[in-house]
Design an enzyme around this catalytic site. Structure first.
Site, PDB file in Angstrom:
ATOM      1  N   GLY A   7      16.649 -49.432   6.712  1.00  0.00           N
ATOM      2  CA  GLY A   7      17.767 -50.308   7.429  1.00  0.00           C
ATOM      3  C   GLY A   7      17.391 -51.782   7.176  1.00  0.00           C
ATOM      4  O   GLY A   7      16.716 -52.525   8.315  1.00  0.00           O
ATOM      5  N   GLY A   8      16.509 -51.990   6.268  1.00  0.00           N
ATOM      6  CA  GLY A   8      15.910 -52.953   5.785  1.00  0.00           C
ATOM      7  C   GLY A   8      16.716 -54.666   5.481  1.00  0.00           C
ATOM      8  O   GLY A   8      16.256 -55.307   5.889  1.00  0.00           O
ATOM      9  N   ALA A   9      18.468 -54.115   5.672  1.00  0.00           N
ATOM     10  CA  ALA A   9      18.481 -55.565   6.063  1.00  0.00           C
ATOM     11  C   ALA A   9      19.983 -55.908   7.553  1.00  0.00           C
ATOM     12  O   ALA A   9      20.728 -56.846   7.497  1.00  0.00           O
ATOM     13  CB  ALA A   9      20.536 -55.430   5.029  1.00  0.00           C
ATOM     14  N   GLY A  10      18.887 -55.197   8.525  1.00  0.00           N
ATOM     15  CA  GLY A  10      18.938 -55.320   9.840  1.00  0.00           C
ATOM     16  C   GLY A  10      17.920 -56.936  10.578  1.00  0.00           C
ATOM     17  O   GLY A  10      17.544 -57.241   9.442  1.00  0.00           O
ATOM     18  N   PHE A  11      17.745 -56.555  11.529  1.00  0.00           N
ATOM     19  CA  PHE A  11      17.407 -57.684  12.805  1.00  0.00           C
ATOM     20  C   PHE A  11      15.970 -57.612  12.413  1.00  0.00           C
ATOM     21  O   PHE A  11      15.219 -58.540  11.276  1.00  0.00           O
ATOM     22  CB  PHE A  11      17.869 -57.756  13.928  1.00  0.00           C
ATOM     23  CG  PHE A  11      17.175 -58.911  14.908  1.00  0.00           C
ATOM     24  CD1 PHE A  11      16.476 -59.922  14.642  1.00  0.00           C
ATOM     25  CD2 PHE A  11      16.830 -58.167  15.871  1.00  0.00           C
ATOM     26  CE1 PHE A  11      15.851 -61.088  15.003  1.00  0.00           C
ATOM     27  CE2 PHE A  11      15.472 -59.285  16.991  1.00  0.00           C
ATOM     28  CZ  PHE A  11      15.343 -60.293  15.797  1.00  0.00           C
ATOM     29  N   ILE A  12      15.865 -55.915  12.458  1.00  0.00           N
ATOM     30  CA  ILE A  12      13.808 -56.222  12.224  1.00  0.00           C
ATOM     31  C   ILE A  12      13.560 -55.811  11.046  1.00  0.00           C
ATOM     32  O   ILE A  12      12.571 -56.692  11.291  1.00  0.00           O
ATOM     33  CB  ILE A  12      13.508 -55.040  13.375  1.00  0.00           C
ATOM     34  CG1 ILE A  12      14.399 -55.476  14.973  1.00  0.00           C
ATOM     35  CG2 ILE A  12      11.916 -54.621  13.521  1.00  0.00           C
ATOM     36  CD1 ILE A  12      13.706 -54.262  16.298  1.00  0.00           C
ATOM     37  N   GLY A  13      14.496 -54.703  10.622  1.00  0.00           N
ATOM     38  CA  GLY A  13      14.215 -54.139   8.901  1.00  0.00           C
ATOM     39  C   GLY A  13      14.387 -55.278   8.484  1.00  0.00           C
ATOM     40  O   GLY A  13      13.083 -54.988   7.748  1.00  0.00           O
ATOM     41  N   THR A 133      13.026 -47.226  20.150  1.00  0.00           N
ATOM     42  CA  THR A 133      13.167 -48.378  21.089  1.00  0.00           C
ATOM     43  C   THR A 133      12.570 -47.956  23.039  1.00  0.00           C
ATOM     44  O   THR A 133      12.126 -46.812  23.085  1.00  0.00           O
ATOM     45  CB  THR A 133      14.651 -48.155  21.734  1.00  0.00           C
ATOM     46  OG1 THR A 133      14.514 -49.574  22.705  1.00  0.00           O
ATOM     47  CG2 THR A 133      15.668 -47.342  21.731  1.00  0.00           C
ATOM     48  N   ASP A 134      12.319 -48.696  23.799  1.00  0.00           N
ATOM     49  CA  ASP A 134      11.481 -48.586  24.952  1.00  0.00           C
ATOM     50  C   ASP A 134      12.876 -47.697  26.303  1.00  0.00           C
ATOM     51  O   ASP A 134      12.827 -47.158  27.315  1.00  0.00           O
ATOM     52  CB  ASP A 134      10.945 -49.524  25.798  1.00  0.00           C
ATOM     53  CG  ASP A 134      11.910 -50.406  25.794  1.00  0.00           C
ATOM     54  OD1 ASP A 134      13.536 -51.353  25.522  1.00  0.00           O
ATOM     55  OD2 ASP A 134      11.997 -51.926  26.453  1.00  0.00           O
ATOM     56  N   GLU A 135      13.763 -48.332  25.987  1.00  0.00           N
ATOM     57  CA  GLU A 135      15.018 -47.694  26.503  1.00  0.00           C
ATOM     58  C   GLU A 135      15.304 -46.232  26.391  1.00  0.00           C
ATOM     59  O   GLU A 135      15.531 -45.188  27.696  1.00  0.00           O
ATOM     60  CB  GLU A 135      16.944 -48.132  26.004  1.00  0.00           C
ATOM     61  CG  GLU A 135      16.589 -49.506  25.817  1.00  0.00           C
ATOM     62  CD  GLU A 135      17.734 -50.177  25.231  1.00  0.00           C
ATOM     63  OE1 GLU A 135      18.874 -49.963  25.175  1.00  0.00           O
ATOM     64  OE2 GLU A 135      17.784 -51.286  24.836  1.00  0.00           O
ATOM     65  N   TYR A 158      23.364 -45.357  22.824  1.00  0.00           N
ATOM     66  CA  TYR A 158      22.750 -45.107  22.532  1.00  0.00           C
ATOM     67  C   TYR A 158      21.316 -45.031  22.329  1.00  0.00           C
ATOM     68  O   TYR A 158      20.620 -44.788  21.866  1.00  0.00           O
ATOM     69  CB  TYR A 158      22.653 -47.131  22.178  1.00  0.00           C
ATOM     70  CG  TYR A 158      21.441 -47.374  21.722  1.00  0.00           C
ATOM     71  CD1 TYR A 158      21.017 -47.651  20.132  1.00  0.00           C
ATOM     72  CD2 TYR A 158      20.501 -48.352  22.007  1.00  0.00           C
ATOM     73  CE1 TYR A 158      19.801 -47.695  19.481  1.00  0.00           C
ATOM     74  CE2 TYR A 158      19.116 -48.815  21.861  1.00  0.00           C
ATOM     75  CZ  TYR A 158      19.179 -48.524  20.056  1.00  0.00           C
ATOM     76  OH  TYR A 158      17.704 -49.074  20.228  1.00  0.00           O
ATOM     77  N   LYS A 162      18.394 -42.188  20.484  1.00  0.00           N
ATOM     78  CA  LYS A 162      17.363 -42.798  19.675  1.00  0.00           C
ATOM     79  C   LYS A 162      16.356 -41.944  20.632  1.00  0.00           C
ATOM     80  O   LYS A 162      15.287 -41.220  19.715  1.00  0.00           O
ATOM     81  CB  LYS A 162      16.600 -44.890  20.457  1.00  0.00           C
ATOM     82  CG  LYS A 162      17.568 -45.024  20.030  1.00  0.00           C
ATOM     83  CD  LYS A 162      17.395 -45.556  17.683  1.00  0.00           C
ATOM     84  CE  LYS A 162      15.991 -45.648  17.889  1.00  0.00           C
ATOM     85  NZ  LYS A 162      15.784 -45.938  16.093  1.00  0.00           N
TER      86      LYS A 162
HETATM   87  N1  NAD Z   1      17.037 -54.915  18.653  1.00  0.00           N
HETATM   88  C1  NAD Z   1      15.993 -54.356  19.479  1.00  0.00           C
HETATM   89  O1  NAD Z   1      16.028 -55.239  20.356  1.00  0.00           O
HETATM   90  C2  NAD Z   1      15.009 -53.088  18.940  1.00  0.00           C
HETATM   91  C3  NAD Z   1      13.819 -53.063  20.450  1.00  0.00           C
HETATM   92  C4  NAD Z   1      13.632 -51.575  19.511  1.00  0.00           C
HETATM   93  C5  NAD Z   1      13.638 -51.078  19.159  1.00  0.00           C
HETATM   94  N2  NAD Z   1      14.655 -51.812  17.797  1.00  0.00           N
HETATM   95  C6  NAD Z   1      15.153 -50.522  16.981  1.00  0.00           C
HETATM   96  O2  NAD Z   1      14.892 -50.662  15.589  1.00  0.00           O
HETATM   97  C7  NAD Z   1      15.221 -50.134  14.769  1.00  0.00           C
HETATM   98  C8  NAD Z   1      16.137 -51.765  13.784  1.00  0.00           C
HETATM   99  O3  NAD Z   1      16.714 -52.560  14.670  1.00  0.00           O
HETATM  100  P1  NAD Z   1      17.662 -53.951  15.113  1.00  0.00           P
HETATM  101  O4  NAD Z   1      17.523 -54.591  15.738  1.00  0.00           O
HETATM  102  O5  NAD Z   1      17.142 -54.499  13.672  1.00  0.00           O
HETATM  103  O6  NAD Z   1      19.064 -52.930  14.059  1.00  0.00           O
HETATM  104  P2  NAD Z   1      19.783 -54.134  13.657  1.00  0.00           P
HETATM  105  O7  NAD Z   1      21.423 -53.094  14.153  1.00  0.00           O
HETATM  106  O8  NAD Z   1      19.917 -55.294  13.516  1.00  0.00           O
HETATM  107  O9  NAD Z   1      19.765 -53.219  11.929  1.00  0.00           O
HETATM  108  C9  NAD Z   1      20.304 -51.532  11.503  1.00  0.00           C
HETATM  109  C10 NAD Z   1      20.076 -51.607   9.790  1.00  0.00           C
HETATM  110  O10 NAD Z   1      20.562 -50.501  10.039  1.00  0.00           O
HETATM  111  C11 NAD Z   1      21.364 -50.653   8.510  1.00  0.00           C
HETATM  112  N3  NAD Z   1      22.020 -48.807   8.921  1.00  0.00           N
HETATM  113  C12 NAD Z   1      22.675 -48.224   9.382  1.00  0.00           C
HETATM  114  N4  NAD Z   1      23.348 -46.955   9.713  1.00  0.00           N
HETATM  115  C13 NAD Z   1      22.990 -46.411   8.637  1.00  0.00           C
HETATM  116  C14 NAD Z   1      22.604 -45.954   7.799  1.00  0.00           C
HETATM  117  N5  NAD Z   1      23.066 -44.059   8.450  1.00  0.00           N
HETATM  118  N6  NAD Z   1      21.634 -45.634   6.853  1.00  0.00           N
HETATM  119  C15 NAD Z   1      21.399 -46.421   6.132  1.00  0.00           C
HETATM  120  N7  NAD Z   1      20.977 -47.673   6.676  1.00  0.00           N
HETATM  121  C16 NAD Z   1      22.140 -47.973   7.389  1.00  0.00           C
HETATM  122  C17 NAD Z   1      22.516 -51.084   8.855  1.00  0.00           C
HETATM  123  O11 NAD Z   1      23.078 -51.632   8.136  1.00  0.00           O
HETATM  124  C18 NAD Z   1      21.463 -52.336   8.707  1.00  0.00           C
HETATM  125  O12 NAD Z   1      20.790 -53.224   8.311  1.00  0.00           O
HETATM  126  C19 NAD Z   1      16.251 -48.993  14.988  1.00  0.00           C
HETATM  127  O13 NAD Z   1      16.356 -47.980  15.167  1.00  0.00           O
HETATM  128  C20 NAD Z   1      16.232 -49.920  16.663  1.00  0.00           C
HETATM  129  O14 NAD Z   1      16.369 -48.667  17.667  1.00  0.00           O
HETATM  130  C21 NAD Z   1      15.730 -52.158  18.326  1.00  0.00           C
END
Ligand code: NAD
Length: 352
Positions: A7-13, A133-135, A158, A162
């Site tokens: 998930g490294g192309a996402g926000f936290i990743g 997540t804390d949710e 969601y 999780k």
């Molecule tokens: N955003 C928040 O505030 C928050 C808070 C606490 C925990 N989290 C957790 O942190 C993690 C990252 O959250 P985020 O906000 O960066 O999420 P995000 O939705 O921005 O990114 C998720 C990433 O996962 C990838 N992905 C989704 N399904 C996939 C699959 N089947 N195989 C491979 N890659 C896949 C997506 O392409 C994307 O790059 C999640 O597990 C989320 O539950 C998020």
């Protein structure tokens, strides 16, 4: 140090990958399926670096993940890939069950097989960090904080998915001995945040002079953490955390949603003045079904045991974030064209 991040192309990743590649100098393999939330421009800063690689793969695709793990030979797996947006989970939960539950199960199985074959030294060093997540803890009343032993009580598809994945991760540790650690973090905000979530949506709508939707009466409270603080916490937890433990991550920054939106308006009015105060754009809209009232994290275990501290408070973090969106329209303009802020996650009333 070789770290496989999902998930490294996402926000936290992407914040984590930038931190591990640039600040820590680790070898990183980013495995991401590039769903609507995966956005490679977030990784521009690491592209072309010799210690960074990207693999376009789905965590549900066992052969692809087995190949990735056996070829890369990670010392750590940091698992962030997930479907992450509550409103989308209400509109359609299937992808959430698939990725968050089945995908995590799949990854745990691959990690277990790989880890069980490692030689003694590498086996002892290997860690699997499950990022959550804390949710999963549900909703708080006016008082109290989520601690690591707070019972799970998820409200949305969601958070339920999780919670399921957290239980799997813990079970793989207890049953098979896989060196798993779980982290549960509060709401994140910061640069490179997909504009469907409250803070980036508010910034971009306010910049465009569009209405600023606030769910319900705006009284719901979230505990906000700057994303780069979270990335550093994850590195510390996987490095020094105890196997089988949970660590809550939060920055002691509780804010009502309506106050978050007002604050963004103030900062934007200061940094990029408009002809009228942007607060006038606020519009209270139908609440989210099952909307949790309050989240707040007790992060003392992480702070006392592992020495982590959030560097940003909400005021410094939000000012940096707004400035980042002002300076980086190359990043968000293509996303705004794809997703302009349409409302998701309303449950239609049925009659009889
Ligand atoms: N955003 C928040 O505030 C928050 C808070 C606490 C925990 N989290 C957790 O942190 C993690 C990252 O959250 P985020 O906000 O960066 O999420 P995000 O939705 O921005 O990114 C998720 C990433 O996962 C990838 N992905 C989704 N399904 C996939 C699959 N089947 N195989 C491979 N890659 C896949 C997506 O392409 C994307 O790059 C999640 O597990 C989320 O539950 C998020």
């Amino acid at each position: 140090m070789r770290v496989l991040v999902t998930g490294g192309a996402g926000f936290i990743g992407s914040a984590l990958v930038r931190y591990l590649v640039i600040d820590k100098g680790y070898d990183v393999l980013n495995v991401d399926a590039l769903t609507y939330a995966g956005y490679l421009p977030s990784l521009r800063a690491v592209e072309g670096r010799p210690n960074y690689r990207f693999l376009h793969a789905n965590i549900c695709d066992s052969p692809a993940i087995i190949k990735a793990v056996s070829e890369f030979e990670p010392d750590r797996i940091m698992h962030l890939a997930a479907e992450s947006h509550v409103d989308r989970s209400i509109t359609g939960a299937s992808d959430f069950i698939q990725t968050n539950v089945i995908g995590t199960f799949n990854l745990l199985e691959v990690a277990k097989d790989y880890w069980s074959r490692l030689g003694n030294d590498r086996k002892a060093r290997f860690r699997f960090l499950h990022v959550s997540t804390d949710e999963v803890y549900g909703s708080l009343g006016a008082a109290g904080l989520f601690a690591e032993n707070t019972p799970y009580d998820p409200s949305s598809p969601y958070s339920a998915s999780k919670a399921g994945s957290d239980h799997l991760a813990k079970a793989w540790q207890r049953t098979y001995g896989l060196p798993v650690i779980v982290s549960n973090c509060s709401n994140n905000y910061g640069p490179y945040h997909f504009p469907e979530k409250l803070i980036p949506l508010t910034i971009l709508n306010a910049l465009a002079g569009e209405r600023l939707p606030v769910y319900g009466n705006g009284e719901n409270i979230r505990d906000w953490l700057y994303v780069e603080d979270h990335a550093q916490a994850l590195d510390i937890i996987v490095d020094r955390g105890r196997i089988g433990e949970t660590y809550n991550v939060g920055g002691r920054n509780e804010r009502r949603n309506v106050d978050v939106v007002r604050r963004i308006c103030d900062v934007l009015d200061r940094l990029s003045p408009a002809n009228r105060p942007r607060e006038e754009l606020i519009e209270f809209v139908t609440d989210r079904p099952g909307h949790d009232a309050r989240y707040a994290i007790d992060a003392r275990k992480l702070e006392d045991e592992l020495g982590w501290r959030a560097k940003e408070n909400f005021e410094t973090g939000i000012a940096k974030t707004v400035q980042w969106y002002l300076d980086n329209d190359w990043w968000w303009r293509p996303l705004r064209e794809r997703y302009a802020g349409e409302r998701l996650g309303l449950v239609r009333a049925t009659n009889g």
